[in-house]
Design an enzyme around this catalytic site. Structure first.
Site, PDB file in Angstrom:
ATOM      1  N   GLY C  48       1.597  -6.328 -12.307  1.00 36.15           N
ATOM      2  CA  GLY C  48       1.184  -6.629 -10.496  1.00 36.15           C
ATOM      3  C   GLY C  48      -0.895  -6.595 -10.772  1.00 36.15           C
ATOM      4  O   GLY C  48      -1.271  -5.893 -11.294  1.00 36.15           O
ATOM      5  N   ARG C 345       6.220   5.110  14.012  1.00 41.66           N
ATOM      6  CA  ARG C 345       6.935   3.651  13.928  1.00 41.66           C
ATOM      7  C   ARG C 345       8.674   4.124  13.673  1.00 41.66           C
ATOM      8  O   ARG C 345       9.318   3.562  13.876  1.00 41.66           O
ATOM      9  CB  ARG C 345       6.342   3.625  12.243  1.00 41.66           C
ATOM     10  CG  ARG C 345       4.597   2.486  12.241  1.00 41.66           C
ATOM     11  CD  ARG C 345       4.258   2.316  10.918  1.00 41.66           C
ATOM     12  NE  ARG C 345       3.423   1.818  10.834  1.00 41.66           N
ATOM     13  CZ  ARG C 345       2.815   1.321   9.857  1.00 41.66           C
ATOM     14  NH1 ARG C 345       2.353   1.032   8.715  1.00 41.66           N
ATOM     15  NH2 ARG C 345       1.094   0.951  10.437  1.00 41.66           N
ATOM     16  N   LEU C 477      -2.995   1.194   1.573  1.00 43.36           N
ATOM     17  CA  LEU C 477      -4.489   0.535   1.271  1.00 43.36           C
ATOM     18  C   LEU C 477      -5.156   1.893   0.908  1.00 43.36           C
ATOM     19  O   LEU C 477      -5.685   1.624  -0.668  1.00 43.36           O
ATOM     20  CB  LEU C 477      -5.556  -0.278   1.644  1.00 43.36           C
ATOM     21  CG  LEU C 477      -4.262  -1.337   2.787  1.00 43.36           C
ATOM     22  CD1 LEU C 477      -5.316  -2.016   3.495  1.00 43.36           C
ATOM     23  CD2 LEU C 477      -4.156  -2.233   2.243  1.00 43.36           C
TER      24      LEU C 477
END
Lengths: 249, 234, 674
Positions: C48, C345, C477
């Site tokens: 990856g 969220r 991130l």
């Protein structure tokens, strides 16, 4: 909506390719272009035929993987739009749509509409970086102030997604817009200055080695670029390369 | 220092193309300035024009410039062919469907064709005048002080005289050549600046405007002179 | 199916001793190192090339290891990290608003609903500042203010501005930075890059990860690659829901193959459902597009109060703007007056689902709510009119001024919305609906990021470690780069120090041969299957089961049924799937078949995990465990643990292991947003 698709079929890099015609039906106007291709492939698989291979991944216009030359234009008729963000409402019911791979010697076809763009990777590997190790302890980020305008312009150049539409659309299959975007990003930032001259030389050399064509300043790349990368970047690279040759650094 | 060096890289070829092209634009301006005298040359029997022609063929500094011009034409030509061949090789399989007009101007896509037309014109043009002036038999004009100079004006006047059966086709070719030149310059002028990196949001509009003006004015004036010569002698 | 785990062992996370703030420094000072000459003798495989993978591969190569990096895309730059919009958190305190490593740590623990490991999260907050330094030195063009210094925005309801960003393309810029670093090492020959290669299996020799079987997706060749350690940075598995904001190629296969070889899967059911995405429009929809969370700063979310209005909207006899204020239900403002439209969220997503389930969804499918900018446009317009000194501006002028302000702030998002839906969001409210976005669960790793297989590591979204039951905005991130640049390169040395005399790993071992043969057999089986049904069909059906039963809210009955349904689906897949094409050619359908096959098994385990967790926390909402007001009810006594599952052959029969979570530095509280 129904369409007649004329699609380039090519088994592999060594085989000859040809255009094939496929009807596709039951398309709705809010489908994306790639979803239309999904429908076609679904039909092909159910009919025992070989589905059309094409590259795609994020389907939100940022990864740069999708790469179709649609009705004579890279990423189709809409501006600043990648193929995955193109929707069928941009086409007329019953229309014939030509779908071809990016065509360039430097982008050999892998299969059907998928091409090999590793030439772009090799260009970045030749110098598209700032030589700084991650294991060291660099300066505090705010120790390097960058004028906002320079930072913004560097950002604009850096938004290139490496899709290759510039090469595909250029009548000469030139990669100048791609290469110059990366050269520009670093040329505009203080971090890029130490290697500025050697970088532009190495990247242009690699670009030439890969067999891309020469830039004739038609400006088509800028028009078709889904991210609107400016020709200013090409001029900046021309300038820097000239300077690097004159100063002999 | 890059291994490819100044002569081999694709960008170097572009610089050469731009430098020679822009130099030839200067040449065009100079040539046009000389030719403009043809509008008034009939009045003194072409004397001023002939003196100018003599100056242009004998003055050492101009000689250097003219060799530079020959070199530029040749280099521009050879470089252009090399670039075109490379560009063809860069796309071995053409598109079945291409809508190039949606993203680039016609002239920018047809520089090779336009350049070829200009070249054909240039060969005939040089055969008609340059060759005559240098190696052909040009009648002499006697000046008041007794010296004789080549009467190029009479060659030009005779060439575009209605009595010359080839005058009309020659004018046709001339106009076609100028037409091609205009379109060649339409893209080429500003393209030259872009190639050497002279582009900036502040100046590129000026350069672009200048290029467009140049590409219209120069061929139109050249053509006007020829048409003028023909009409006034009819 | 077994109801109870066969046996449960306590997992050792190897958390260093000492006070929280000193753990990482102390650990770095005490773990073993590999000297530079010996690093040259050691090979590491990185699978990856997103933020975690690219940064790990580059850093390991810079340190001197020989790295082989793999990605299934045509270039390492395409990994889905590239699509992250909002930003990256870092405790820099440039805004002087009282931010600190501790605050970032605390916010992350709390945001994760107290289901993450304190030591890991503290380390993440600690190295966050280094990430920004590193990226800036690489030439990542972050947004700056007029003084030339870095700008910050606030994000996700925290009380400080600590998010660094590059317009709406932060992920892209960070990934290109890591890709540049990776490219530099490729050019030096320290990294060998394998594009268009897919991991087919992890190979273990004597209980240690010693390599992988990979398939060249262009030629179809099945290859053996040996190494002293294997690092999986293969991202998340949101595609188990078929429709998600993930890239089409995002998959679980690398992690799942590792799981089947002995790596434990931790909290697989923890899924983040993002509240603001463009709703599903049709059967053939392949992908959902996220609209940045920042839109909730100014937009108001509502549905009609009356069923008649809903019907009128659906049959097109009424436009949303025709519905008067008093017939609108601003349900977030109604239910959560303190936080209103800015609840986290998970809360916002559940509330949207609640209204739509009650029949108030505003599109044909009944699965959309309005995100309305009309009042923001009016508010900004009035302010702007005052600023410009316009006396008694007309309603039209106010609109015009307001639209300009909104365009400057959110223009690119509005444009994207219009591109996809052909609706003009300045004139009519946007239709949005929650969509699967991120998976907090993943391979279980200890403090060193090592899985339960020695020599096998997992970084980024592929591991489970830092986000607990719910991830904060702009933290993905941060974690990917923290793991890749600053954590793994150190911690892996502790393991590799034993391997300096091992020599190159031979791929002739019988374990490699067996793994390769199994891969070949599977490929032959898929291609030779005489089915009639395309892979996507199974994927869609899997997605529907998962979305309905293991999505925003879950219950015992539904989960139990889902496990049975997925098992049926898996059996049907083996019989009925049709995979066209050849094994020795570029064959995306074959690649997809392998991935979907793994996703189905994972889905089964996710349901099992959700079934076991008899509480509601973060993104995991069990209907049986809620307060009378319908809020999540956590069970800190019974479930303050990480569930780590060991594969036994059938996903639903995986063995349950626990890592008890101890909180020594924060007090466990109930999250309230009322």
């Amino acid at each position: 909506m129904d369409f007649t698709l004329k699609i380039w079929r090519q088994e592999g890099p060594q085989e000859e390719g040809r255009m094939e015609t496929y009807p596709v039906t039951g398309i709705t106007h809010d489908m994306s272009f790639l979803e239309m291709m999904d429908v076609l492939n679904d039909q092909l698989i159910r009919d025992g035929q070989d589905p059309v291979a094409f590259d795609h991944d994020c389907r939100e216009g940022i990864c740069g993987m999708c790469s179709m030359f649609i009705n004579g234009e890279a990423h189709g008729p809409n501006r600043k739009t990648t193929t995955c963000q193109l929707h069928m409402r941009s086409f007329k019911d019953g229309e014939t749509i030509y779908i071809e791979p990016w065509r360039a010697a430097a982008f050999p076809v892998v299969k059907d509409l998928a091409v090999d763009r590793s030439a772009f990777d090799r260009i970045i590997q030749s110098g598209g970086y700032v030589s700084v190790n991650s294991s060291g302890n660099p300066l505090d980020a705010n120790a390097i102030p960058v004028p906002k305008d320079d930072a913004d312009e560097a950002f604009n150049a850096a938004t290139c997604i490496g899709c290759g539409a510039c090469v595909a659309t250029c009548k000469n299959a030139s990669a100048m817009l791609f290469v110059s975007a990366k050269v520009s990003q670093f040329a505009l930032l203080p971090q890029g200055q130490p290697e500025r001259m050697s970088r532009v030389q190495r990247m242009v050399d690699q670009m030439d080695k890969e067999g891309f064509g020469n830039c004739t300043n038609t400006g088509a790349c800028e028009v078709e670029c889904p991210k609107g990368i400016s020709l200013d970047n090409i001029a900046r690279m021309n300038r820097d390369y000239l300077k690097s040759q004159v100063t002999g650094e | 220092m890059a291994q490819t060096g100044i002569l081999k890289s694709s960008l170097a070829k572009k610089y050469a193309m731009a430098a020679t092209g822009l130099f030839l634009c200067l040449f065009l301006a100079g040539h046009l300035a000389g030719n403009l005298q043809l509008f008034t040359a009939a009045a003194d029997g072409g004397r001023q024009f002939n003196e100018y022609a003599k100056f242009m063929t004998t003055f050492p500094a101009v000689k250097v410039l003219s060799y530079l011009t020959y070199f530029s034409v040749l280099f521009h030509l050879v470089d252009g062919i090399v670039l075109s061949l490379q560009n063809r090789k860069a796309r071995p399989v053409r598109y079945a469907m291409e809508r190039a007009s949606t993203n680039a101007g016609w002239s920018s896509r047809n520089m090779m064709l336009l350049g070829t037309i200009v070249l054909v014109f240039l060969v005939t043009h040089m055969q008609n005048f340059w060759w005559q002036m240098h190696f052909g038999s040009v009648p002499m004009q006697q000046l008041e002080d007794g010296t004789q100079i080549k009467d190029l004006y009479s060659v030009v006047a005779a060439f575009f005289h209605p009595d010359n059966g080839f005058a009309l086709p020659a004018i046709g070719l001339y106009l076609l050549g100028q037409f091609a030149l205009g379109f060649h310059l339409w893209h080429g002028f500003s393209s030259g600046f872009q190639s050497v990196g002279l582009r900036h949001p502040k100046f590129s509009q000026i350069i672009g405007g200048l290029g467009k003006a140049f590409s219209v004015v120069v061929p139109v004036l050249f053509s006007a002179i020829v048409v003028f010569m023909y009409i006034t002698q009819a | 199916m077994t109801e109870m785990p066969k046996h449960s062992v306590a997992l050792d996370a190897k958390i260093p001793e000492g006070p929280l703030a000193d753990k990482w420094t102390h650990h770095k000072n005490s773990i073993r190192l590999v000297n530079p000459a010996n690093k040259r003798l050691i090979d590491v495989i990185v699978v990856g090339t997103g933020l975690a993978g690219s940064s790990a591969a580059a850093s390991l190569a810079e340190m001197g290891y020989n790295v082989k990096a793999f990605c299934f895309q045509d270039s390492p730059r395409r990994a889905h990290s590239i699509a992250a919009q909002g930003g990256i958190n870092a405790a820099k305190n440039y805004q002087n608003d009282g931010d600190s490593v501790y605050r970032l740590f605390y916010d992350t623990i709390k945001g994760g609903d107290y289901r993450s490991r304190e030591a890991n999260v503290y380390r993440l907050a600690e190295v966050s500042a280094n990430i920004i330094d590193q990226c800036v030195s690489q030439g990542v063009p972050f947004a700056r203010d007029y003084g030339g210094l870095l700008d910050n925005r606030s994000f996700g309801g925290v009380q400080v501005s600590r998010t660094f960003y590059a317009k709406g393309q932060t992920g892209q810029q960070l990934l290109l930075g890591a890709y540049s670093a990776l490219s530099r090492q490729i050019s030096k020959g320290k990294v060998t890059m394998y594009n268009r290669h897919e991991l087919m299996d992890v190979v273990t020799v004597d209980g240690k990860a010693r390599g992988i079987i990979a398939r060249n997706l262009v030629t179809g060749e099945v290859e053996r690659h040996g190494a002293h350690a294997v690092v999986l940075c293969s991202g998340g598995y949101g595609n188990v829901f078929y429709l998600s904001t993930n890239a089409m190629g995002s998959n679980v296969s690398a992690a799942w193959k590792a799981h089947k070889k002995g790596a434990f899967m931790a909290n697989p059911s923890y899924t983040q459902i993002h509240p603001t995405c463009i709703p599903v429009s049709g059967h053939y929809q392949s992908k959902l597009t996220l609209m940045s969370e920042s839109l909730r700063n100014d937009g108001r979310i509502w549905v009609p109060k009356e069923q008649a209005d809903v019907d009128a909207l659906r049959n097109g006899s009424m436009r949303p703007t025709d519905i008067p204020e008093d017939r609108r239900d601003y349900y977030l403002e109604r239910r959560y007056p303190a936080f209103g439209n800015l609840v986290p969220r998970d809360v916002a997503s559940r509330a949207a689902k609640e209204r739509c389930d009650a029949g108030f969804g505003v599109n044909e499918a009944g699965e959309a709510v309005f995100l309305d900018y009309a009042s923001a446009i009016e508010r900004y317009g009035k302010t702007e009119a005052n600023v410009q000194g316009i006396q008694a501006p007309s309603a039209e002028k106010i609109r015009e001024l307001g639209e300009a302000v909104v365009r400057a702030k959110y223009g690119n998002l509005f444009q994207m919305y219009e591109q996809i839906t052909a609706d003009n969001p300045y004139k009519t409210p946007m239709r949005i609906y929650p969509a699967v976005h991120y998976t907090m669960g993943g391979l279980w790793v200890d403090y060193n990021l090592q899985t339960t297989i020695p020599g096998l590591y997992a970084c980024g979204e592929a591991n489970f470690s830092d986000h607990g039951a719910n991830r904060l905005g702009a933290s993905a991130l941060m974690q990917g780069l923290a793991d890749g640049y600053f954590v793994l390169p150190y911690t892996i040395g502790d393991y590799l120090a034993d391997d300096i005399r091992t020599g190159a790993i031979s791929t002739d071992a019988p374990e490699f041969a067996a793994a390769e043969q199994a891969v070949r057999d599977r490929i032959a089986g898929l291609l030779g299957n005489n089915g009639k049904t395309p892979v996507d069909d199974f994927h869609r059906r899997l997605g529907r089961i998962m979305w309905n039963e293991c999505g925003m809210s879950r219950n015992e009955k539904g989960l139990t049924q889902a496990i049975a349904d997925i098992q049926d689906l898996r059996a049907e897949f083996e019989k009925e799937v049709c995979v066209p094409g050849r094994p020795d050619r570029f064959n995306p359908e074959l690649d997809k078949a392998g991935r979907v096959s793994d996703l189905m098994e994972l889905g089964e385990l996710m349901c099992k995990d959700a079934l076991e967790r008899k509480e509601s926390c973060g993104g995991h909402f069990r209907e049986e465990y809620q307060t009378p007001e319908g809020e999540a009810l956590r069970d800190d006594k019974g479930h303050a643990h990480v569930s780590a599952w060991a594969h036994t052959g059938v996903p639903a029969e995986a063995t349950h292991h626990k890592e008890e979570l101890t909180f020594e530095n924060v007090e466990l509280k109930t999250r309230s947003y009322k």
